[in-house]
Enzyme design. Structure first.
Site, PDB file in Angstrom:
ATOM      1  N   CYS A   2       0.828  -1.192   0.000  1.00 52.15           N
ATOM      2  CA  CYS A   2       0.000   0.000   0.000  1.00 52.15           C
ATOM      3  C   CYS A   2       0.867   1.249   0.000  1.00 52.15           C
ATOM      4  O   CYS A   2       2.095   1.181   0.014  1.00 52.15           O
ATOM      5  CB  CYS A   2      -0.898   0.012   1.246  1.00 52.15           C
ATOM      6  SG  CYS A   2      -1.837  -1.510   1.457  1.00 52.15           S
ATOM      7  N   ARG A  50      -4.720   1.433  -0.973  1.00 53.90           N
ATOM      8  CA  ARG A  50      -4.599  -0.001  -0.710  1.00 53.90           C
ATOM      9  C   ARG A  50      -4.489  -0.842  -1.975  1.00 53.90           C
ATOM     10  O   ARG A  50      -5.259  -0.671  -2.923  1.00 53.90           O
ATOM     11  CB  ARG A  50      -5.799  -0.488   0.099  1.00 53.90           C
ATOM     12  CG  ARG A  50      -5.641  -1.929   0.578  1.00 53.90           C
ATOM     13  CD  ARG A  50      -6.852  -2.393   1.364  1.00 53.90           C
ATOM     14  NE  ARG A  50      -6.655  -3.758   1.859  1.00 53.90           N
ATOM     15  CZ  ARG A  50      -7.629  -4.567   2.232  1.00 53.90           C
ATOM     16  NH1 ARG A  50      -8.888  -4.141   2.195  1.00 53.90           N
ATOM     17  NH2 ARG A  50      -7.358  -5.798   2.649  1.00 53.90           N
ATOM     18  N   LEU A  51      -3.521  -1.745  -1.959  1.00 53.64           N
ATOM     19  CA  LEU A  51      -3.435  -2.840  -2.925  1.00 53.64           C
ATOM     20  C   LEU A  51      -3.874  -4.091  -2.179  1.00 53.64           C
ATOM     21  O   LEU A  51      -3.208  -4.534  -1.238  1.00 53.64           O
ATOM     22  CB  LEU A  51      -2.001  -3.000  -3.433  1.00 53.64           C
ATOM     23  CG  LEU A  51      -1.756  -4.159  -4.411  1.00 53.64           C
ATOM     24  CD1 LEU A  51      -2.456  -3.905  -5.739  1.00 53.64           C
ATOM     25  CD2 LEU A  51      -0.256  -4.359  -4.644  1.00 53.64           C
ATOM     26  N   VAL A  53      -4.276  -7.701  -1.092  1.00 55.80           N
ATOM     27  CA  VAL A  53      -3.565  -8.971  -1.226  1.00 55.80           C
ATOM     28  C   VAL A  53      -4.163 -10.023  -0.296  1.00 55.80           C
ATOM     29  O   VAL A  53      -4.314 -11.178  -0.662  1.00 55.80           O
ATOM     30  CB  VAL A  53      -2.052  -8.784  -0.930  1.00 55.80           C
ATOM     31  CG1 VAL A  53      -1.331 -10.123  -0.892  1.00 55.80           C
ATOM     32  CG2 VAL A  53      -1.420  -7.872  -1.984  1.00 55.80           C
ATOM     33  N   ASP A 102      -3.267  -9.455   8.342  1.00 53.44           N
ATOM     34  CA  ASP A 102      -2.090  -9.133   9.146  1.00 53.44           C
ATOM     35  C   ASP A 102      -2.172  -7.716   9.694  1.00 53.44           C
ATOM     36  O   ASP A 102      -1.515  -7.381  10.686  1.00 53.44           O
ATOM     37  CB  ASP A 102      -0.802  -9.332   8.339  1.00 53.44           C
ATOM     38  CG  ASP A 102      -0.767  -8.511   7.060  1.00 53.44           C
ATOM     39  OD1 ASP A 102      -1.830  -8.106   6.580  1.00 53.44           O
ATOM     40  OD2 ASP A 102       0.335  -8.290   6.525  1.00 53.44           O
ATOM     41  N   GLY A 378      14.659 -12.528  -6.021  1.00 55.70           N
ATOM     42  CA  GLY A 378      15.867 -13.034  -5.385  1.00 55.70           C
ATOM     43  C   GLY A 378      16.816 -12.003  -4.815  1.00 55.70           C
ATOM     44  O   GLY A 378      17.958 -12.338  -4.475  1.00 55.70           O
TER      45      GLY A 378
END
Length: 611
Positions: A2, A50-51, A53, A102, A378
């Site tokens: 977000c 907000r994204l 997820v 979360d 990575g």
């Protein structure tokens, strides 16, 4: 992920704050295009882009909860990877939950543990908590700095945001760059000093730090750092522990309520993450993992091997994809895709960046977002396990200052001779500050101390630059990217592993490669390190040289407030070949340097910067 923005101010009335807050938050829409909410009361105003997820309904923000005669308001950007563990601890203490997000766990963690809540969290995050009755603001950033957090200690309060552009959108913050900021660009760019915002009024909450604003005073302290201790495990035990930590970190980061995939370059790091993720998907019956790689049009025709890029990635990518039965997509960028995004990349960083190393990643993330919303990458393995040549190459270790800034003479040569700057002195001062800060283990020999200092430099500088690049370009495409190698448990353990183990068999990341035996085919596992691929197409060089010609023809171009016009003209006439030393890192030579200089001009002009 977000975008967060906040403003504590006792002088402005609440109805005056709403349009300013909206304007600030709107600059972060790319970080969270799914929803915008705000909360305002008394001196406090918070906005959240907000994204989505995890938990679309239960994770709305700003999140408000009351307990013990206090109202707590949370603005949070991030992802926890031990959500269930922390939730269970809090339930045991009598707390109840209304969602599986979360976000709620972070808020109640603060309500239970206060400023020490961060010590219980495993994840990537930047967040604020406002206590309405106590009138106290708490800010915190994750240990390794994966998620950004900037602030401005305002004359009548404090401003904070995920990106500097949101703070710059406030009418009382000026886009002014003073002597230190100029040195940051000329001596260190595209990196910058930890905690330094380049703009005069803007600062950064450093990784592993937290801040409290109360009664008009902002205090900042460090809640996490690596700790130097003797390494007690033998080689085999160390290999097993690294393997265990890596697999656990990678599997934890697969939690998502939306589609997820992995970056796959064919190198050790992304291939290992892909292998672990694909195996987890197989066990859970989730089907094929989606994987993505980038290449460039006509790359097979124009690619030139060198010390940094000894071969192409294609055959290794195909091997890993076949072995793990992934649903793989290759994205092939045109030259125009890179050139067209060089300006947008500056706008996302709010600073001049890494030229097409940035713009190609932005384009790549935009393509990935057409398939998934979350991806694993990575980054951080090279910094943590010793993957760069400057960890072992004698000439790099003996160079003054940062080993990835080998262009000191070139930087000095291009800057205007009448500019009152000391590029070398500033760079060396910042270098020494970090070296002096590195935790040393008493009794270690000089060689071991120097290796600790080198790892600390990489963790706090080079890794930060790459994490900033990954955050800004991915969030510019509204794509959440997670980095398993940044798990603080891996970093803490690897910090004390002696160099002779990390460099096992005299190979970069030799220990990590041993830990990944059986996870990857040997052809990939023992492949020489290859950096993120850049284009070699001559059309790219022509395009950036044309851009620079336009700047040279502009008598008012702000670039030449800093750089010597004639020297830049000579550089451009040679298509960048007159300087063959990378400006920064391993990739910024020739056309990349010219594009970086063009980006500096665009930044100065577009942000209307006052020097």
């Amino acid at each position: 992920m977000c975008g967060i923005v906040g403003w504590i101010d006792y002088q402005h009335k609440i109805n005056e704050k709403a349009p300013i807050l909206d304007r600030m938050a709107d600059t972060l829409r790319h970080r969270g295009p799914d929803d915008y909410q705000k909360w305002m009361e008394g001196p406090a105003a918070f906005g959240h882009q907000r994204l989505i997820v995890v938990d679309p309904a239960g994770g709305k923000q700003p999140m408000v909860r009351e307990a013990r005669d206090e109202k707590y308001v949370l603005c949070y950007n991030g992802e926890l990877y031990n959500t269930d563990d922390v939730r269970n601890m809090l339930k045991a203490k009598g707390w109840s939950f209304t969602s599986h997000s979360d976000t709620e766990v972070v808020l109640i963690s603060y309500m239970e543990w206060g400023v020490d809540c961060v010590k219980h969290l495993n994840g990537i995050f930047a967040f604020s908590v406002w206590e309405t009755n106590r009138k106290r603001l708490f800010l915190a950033r994750d240990r390794l700095g994966v998620k950004p957090l900037f602030y401005s200690d305002h004359k009548s309060g404090v401003l904070f945001a995920s990106e500097m552009k949101a703070i710059l959108a406030h009418p009382e913050v000026e886009a002014k760059v003073g002597e230190e900021g100029i040195h940051e660009i000329l001596s260190l760019g595209p990196s910058r000093t930890p905690g330094h915002g380049v703009f005069d009024q803007i600062h950064e909450v450093r990784p592993g730090h937290r801040a409290v604003w109360e009664k008009g005073k902002l205090s900042i302290d460090r809640y996490w750092n690596v700790v130097s201790e003797p390494h007690e495990h033998n080689f085999d035990q160390t290999v097993e522990k690294v393997r265990e930590l890596f697999i656990d970190a990678s599997e934890r980061q697969l939690v998502s309520d939306v589609k997820l995939g992995t970056f796959l370059s064919g190198g050790v790091d992304s291939s290992a993450i892909t292998a672990v993720a694909a195996e987890k998907y197989k066990k859970e019956g989730k089907g094929s993992l989606q994987t993505f790689s980038i290449d460039y049009k006509d790359q097979e025709k124009y690619f030139k091997k060198n010390a940094f890029q000894p071969d192409r990635d294609e055959s290794y990518i195909n091997l890993v994809s076949r072995e793990n039965h992934t649903d793989h997509t290759v994205m092939r960028a045109e030259t125009s895709d890179l050139v067209d995004r060089l300006k947008r990349a500056v706008e996302l960083r709010d600073l001049p960046g890494m030229a097409d190393v940035d713009s190609s990643l932005l384009w790549f993330c935009e393509q990935i977002k057409n398939h998934v919303t979350v991806a694993l990458s990575g980054e951080c393995a090279d910094e943590i396990f010793g993957g760069y040549p400057w960890y072992y190459r004698k000439e790099d270790q003996e160079r003054k200052g940062f080993p990835w800034i080998r262009s000191l003479d070139e930087r000095v040569s291009l800057v205007r001779s009448d500019l009152d700057v000391d590029i070398e002195a500033y760079m060396l001062r910042r270098y020494q500050e970090t070296v002096d800060e590195a935790p040393i283990l008493k009794g270690e020999d000089e060689a071991a101390q120097k290796h600790r200092q080198m790892f600390y430099l990489n963790m706090n500088w080079f890794m930060q630059t790459l994490l900033e690049r990954k955050d800004r370009m991915s969030m510019g495409a509204s794509l959440e990217v997670r980095v398993p190698f940044s798990d603080h448990r891996i970093v803490e353990y690897a910090w004390n592993i002696p160099w002779n183990m990390k460099h096992y068999n005299n190979q970069e990341k030799g220990l990590l490669r041993q830990a990944l035996r059986g996870v990857l085919p040997d052809k990939v596992l023992f492949r020489k390190k290859n950096p993120y691929p850049k284009t070699f197409h001559p059309d790219y060089t022509k395009s950036v040289c044309t851009w620079m010609n336009d700047i040279l023809a502009d008598s008012n171009a702000p670039l030449f407030d800093l750089f010597d016009r004639n020297r830049i003209r000579k550089l451009n006439d040679s298509e960048g070949k007159s300087i063959d030393t990378p400006w920064f890192g391993q990739l910024m030579t020739g056309p990349q340097l010219i594009a970086h200089l063009c980006q500096i001009n665009y930044w100065l002009k577009t942000y209307n910067i006052r020097l």
